[in-house]
Design a protein around this motif. Sequence first.
Motif, PDB file in Angstrom:
ATOM      1  N   LYS A  85       6.917 -17.291  19.386  1.00 12.49           N
ATOM      2  CA  LYS A  85       6.719 -17.445  17.940  1.00 12.49           C
ATOM      3  C   LYS A  85       6.548 -18.922  17.605  1.00 12.49           C
ATOM      4  O   LYS A  85       6.996 -19.797  18.327  1.00 12.49           O
ATOM      5  CB  LYS A  85       7.902 -16.860  17.180  1.00 12.49           C
ATOM      6  CG  LYS A  85       8.063 -15.379  17.435  1.00 12.49           C
ATOM      7  CD  LYS A  85       9.251 -14.822  16.719  1.00 12.49           C
ATOM      8  CE  LYS A  85       9.393 -13.345  17.085  1.00 12.49           C
ATOM      9  NZ  LYS A  85      10.633 -12.805  16.655  1.00 12.49           N
ATOM     10  N   ASN A  86       5.895 -19.188  16.458  1.00 11.20           N
ATOM     11  CA  ASN A  86       5.721 -20.586  16.063  1.00 11.20           C
ATOM     12  C   ASN A  86       6.749 -21.027  15.025  1.00 11.20           C
ATOM     13  O   ASN A  86       6.629 -22.100  14.439  1.00 11.20           O
ATOM     14  CB  ASN A  86       4.291 -20.870  15.591  1.00 11.20           C
ATOM     15  CG  ASN A  86       3.949 -20.107  14.330  1.00 11.20           C
ATOM     16  OD1 ASN A  86       4.752 -19.347  13.813  1.00 11.20           O
ATOM     17  ND2 ASN A  86       2.743 -20.315  13.846  1.00 11.20           N
ATOM     18  N   GLU A  87       7.772 -20.201  14.805  1.00 13.88           N
ATOM     19  CA  GLU A  87       8.905 -20.590  13.970  1.00 13.88           C
ATOM     20  C   GLU A  87      10.121 -19.759  14.363  1.00 13.88           C
ATOM     21  O   GLU A  87       9.988 -18.722  15.012  1.00 13.88           O
ATOM     22  CB  GLU A  87       8.598 -20.451  12.484  1.00 13.88           C
ATOM     23  CG  GLU A  87       8.536 -19.058  11.948  1.00 13.88           C
ATOM     24  CD  GLU A  87       8.353 -19.042  10.433  1.00 13.88           C
ATOM     25  OE1 GLU A  87       7.531 -19.825   9.910  1.00 13.88           O
ATOM     26  OE2 GLU A  87       9.032 -18.264   9.780  1.00 13.88           O
TER      27      GLU A  87
ATOM     28  N   VAL B  69      15.788 -23.211   9.382  1.00 12.22           N
ATOM     29  CA  VAL B  69      14.484 -22.601   9.629  1.00 12.22           C
ATOM     30  C   VAL B  69      13.552 -23.694  10.130  1.00 12.22           C
ATOM     31  O   VAL B  69      13.326 -24.693   9.444  1.00 12.22           O
ATOM     32  CB  VAL B  69      13.909 -21.967   8.344  1.00 12.22           C
ATOM     33  CG1 VAL B  69      12.541 -21.342   8.623  1.00 12.22           C
ATOM     34  CG2 VAL B  69      14.871 -20.938   7.766  1.00 12.22           C
TER      35      VAL B  69
ATOM     36  N   PRO C 212      11.473 -20.520  21.643  1.00  8.61           N
ATOM     37  CA  PRO C 212      10.757 -19.853  20.552  1.00  8.61           C
ATOM     38  C   PRO C 212      10.303 -18.427  20.852  1.00  8.61           C
ATOM     39  O   PRO C 212       9.940 -17.697  19.932  1.00  8.61           O
ATOM     40  CB  PRO C 212       9.551 -20.746  20.299  1.00  8.61           C
ATOM     41  CG  PRO C 212       9.593 -21.837  21.271  1.00  8.61           C
ATOM     42  CD  PRO C 212      10.794 -21.696  22.139  1.00  8.61           C
TER      43      PRO C 212
ATOM     44  N   VAL D 171       9.932 -28.727   9.151  1.00  6.50           N
ATOM     45  CA  VAL D 171       8.596 -28.544   9.695  1.00  6.50           C
ATOM     46  C   VAL D 171       8.437 -29.530  10.844  1.00  6.50           C
ATOM     47  O   VAL D 171       8.613 -30.733  10.653  1.00  6.50           O
ATOM     48  CB  VAL D 171       7.511 -28.781   8.614  1.00  6.50           C
ATOM     49  CG1 VAL D 171       6.123 -28.632   9.202  1.00  6.50           C
ATOM     50  CG2 VAL D 171       7.712 -27.831   7.436  1.00  6.50           C
TER      51      VAL D 171
ATOM     52  N   SER E  26       9.733 -24.507  11.481  1.00  5.02           N
ATOM     53  CA  SER E  26       8.390 -23.935  11.485  1.00  5.02           C
ATOM     54  C   SER E  26       7.374 -24.921  12.043  1.00  5.02           C
ATOM     55  O   SER E  26       7.682 -26.089  12.277  1.00  5.02           O
ATOM     56  CB  SER E  26       7.999 -23.517  10.062  1.00  5.02           C
ATOM     57  OG  SER E  26       8.016 -24.629   9.195  1.00  5.02           O
ATOM     58  N   SER E  27       6.169 -24.422  12.221  1.00  8.68           N
ATOM     59  CA  SER E  27       5.037 -25.200  12.743  1.00  8.68           C
ATOM     60  C   SER E  27       5.295 -25.740  14.141  1.00  8.68           C
ATOM     61  O   SER E  27       4.953 -26.895  14.455  1.00  8.68           O
ATOM     62  CB  SER E  27       4.668 -26.343  11.789  1.00  8.68           C
ATOM     63  OG  SER E  27       4.268 -25.839  10.546  1.00  8.68           O
TER      64      SER E  27
ATOM     65  N   ASN F  24      12.779 -32.989   5.974  1.00 13.42           N
ATOM     66  CA  ASN F  24      11.390 -33.254   6.363  1.00 13.42           C
ATOM     67  C   ASN F  24      11.001 -34.716   6.173  1.00 13.42           C
ATOM     68  O   ASN F  24       9.884 -35.023   5.771  1.00 13.42           O
ATOM     69  CB  ASN F  24      10.435 -32.311   5.627  1.00 13.42           C
ATOM     70  CG  ASN F  24      10.518 -30.923   6.205  1.00 13.42           C
ATOM     71  OD1 ASN F  24      10.433 -30.728   7.411  1.00 13.42           O
ATOM     72  ND2 ASN F  24      10.740 -29.940   5.345  1.00 13.42           N
TER      73      ASN F  24
ATOM     74  N   THR G 130       4.731 -22.279  21.578  1.00 13.61           N
ATOM     75  CA  THR G 130       5.523 -21.067  21.370  1.00 13.61           C
ATOM     76  C   THR G 130       6.394 -20.747  22.581  1.00 13.61           C
ATOM     77  O   THR G 130       7.073 -19.727  22.601  1.00 13.61           O
ATOM     78  CB  THR G 130       4.606 -19.866  21.055  1.00 13.61           C
ATOM     79  OG1 THR G 130       3.707 -19.675  22.148  1.00 13.61           O
ATOM     80  CG2 THR G 130       3.832 -20.083  19.765  1.00 13.61           C
TER      81      THR G 130
ATOM     82  N   ASN H 279      15.165 -26.190   5.771  1.00 12.81           N
ATOM     83  CA  ASN H 279      13.817 -25.948   6.287  1.00 12.81           C
ATOM     84  C   ASN H 279      13.295 -27.226   6.929  1.00 12.81           C
ATOM     85  O   ASN H 279      13.329 -28.284   6.295  1.00 12.81           O
ATOM     86  CB  ASN H 279      12.870 -25.531   5.154  1.00 12.81           C
ATOM     87  CG  ASN H 279      13.215 -24.155   4.632  1.00 12.81           C
ATOM     88  OD1 ASN H 279      13.088 -23.179   5.348  1.00 12.81           O
ATOM     89  ND2 ASN H 279      13.643 -24.085   3.390  1.00 12.81           N
TER      90      ASN H 279
ATOM     91  N   THR I 109      14.539 -18.957  13.127  1.00  9.41           N
ATOM     92  CA  THR I 109      15.662 -19.122  12.211  1.00  9.41           C
ATOM     93  C   THR I 109      16.927 -19.183  13.039  1.00  9.41           C
ATOM     94  O   THR I 109      17.139 -18.344  13.921  1.00  9.41           O
ATOM     95  CB  THR I 109      15.730 -17.936  11.226  1.00  9.41           C
ATOM     96  OG1 THR I 109      14.506 -17.903  10.490  1.00  9.41           O
ATOM     97  CG2 THR I 109      16.886 -18.075  10.265  1.00  9.41           C
TER      98      THR I 109
END
Length: 145
Positions: free
Chosen positions: A70-72, A31, A67, A142, A33-34, A115, A38, A140, A74
């Motif tokens: 979208k800003n994240e 995943v 993307p 970021v 994110s951030s 991270n 996009t 995950n 999977t």
Amino acid sequence: MKMLSICSLLIGSSLLGAATPAGETAAVTVVVSSLVSTTSTVKLYFYNTRDGFLKSGKWAFSKAVKPEGKNEFTLPIDLPKGEWAVAITQDLNNNDKLDKNFIGIPTEPFAFSNNIRPTVAAPDFNECKFTVDGPGTVVNIVLKD
């Protein structure tokens, strides 16, 4: 005989797909994110050796993900069991490389599994590694801008 050797090499070097015996891979969900953009492509580089970590062309395999507004996102993927690390970049200007400033610091977003946020030098494999030993692993990440 030569053809048999080439076929064995191709099958043996395959990370994914039908050539991999059942039970040796596990489902992993990455995943991210951030995202800074996009629309700009995100590249994920999967490493399974300490020696090749963050060396150009030494990744086990890579994936490029758009993307799609979208800003994240999977990314479900099957990985062979063992230790893995992921490095990601987002190519904001679509020039197919990670841009850096005059002293070598990336000027485009990047991130690592676990991270890890390097301050002075690039992280090593041990800092970023995670273990794939069964289904359900979630990684995950970021993105850092």
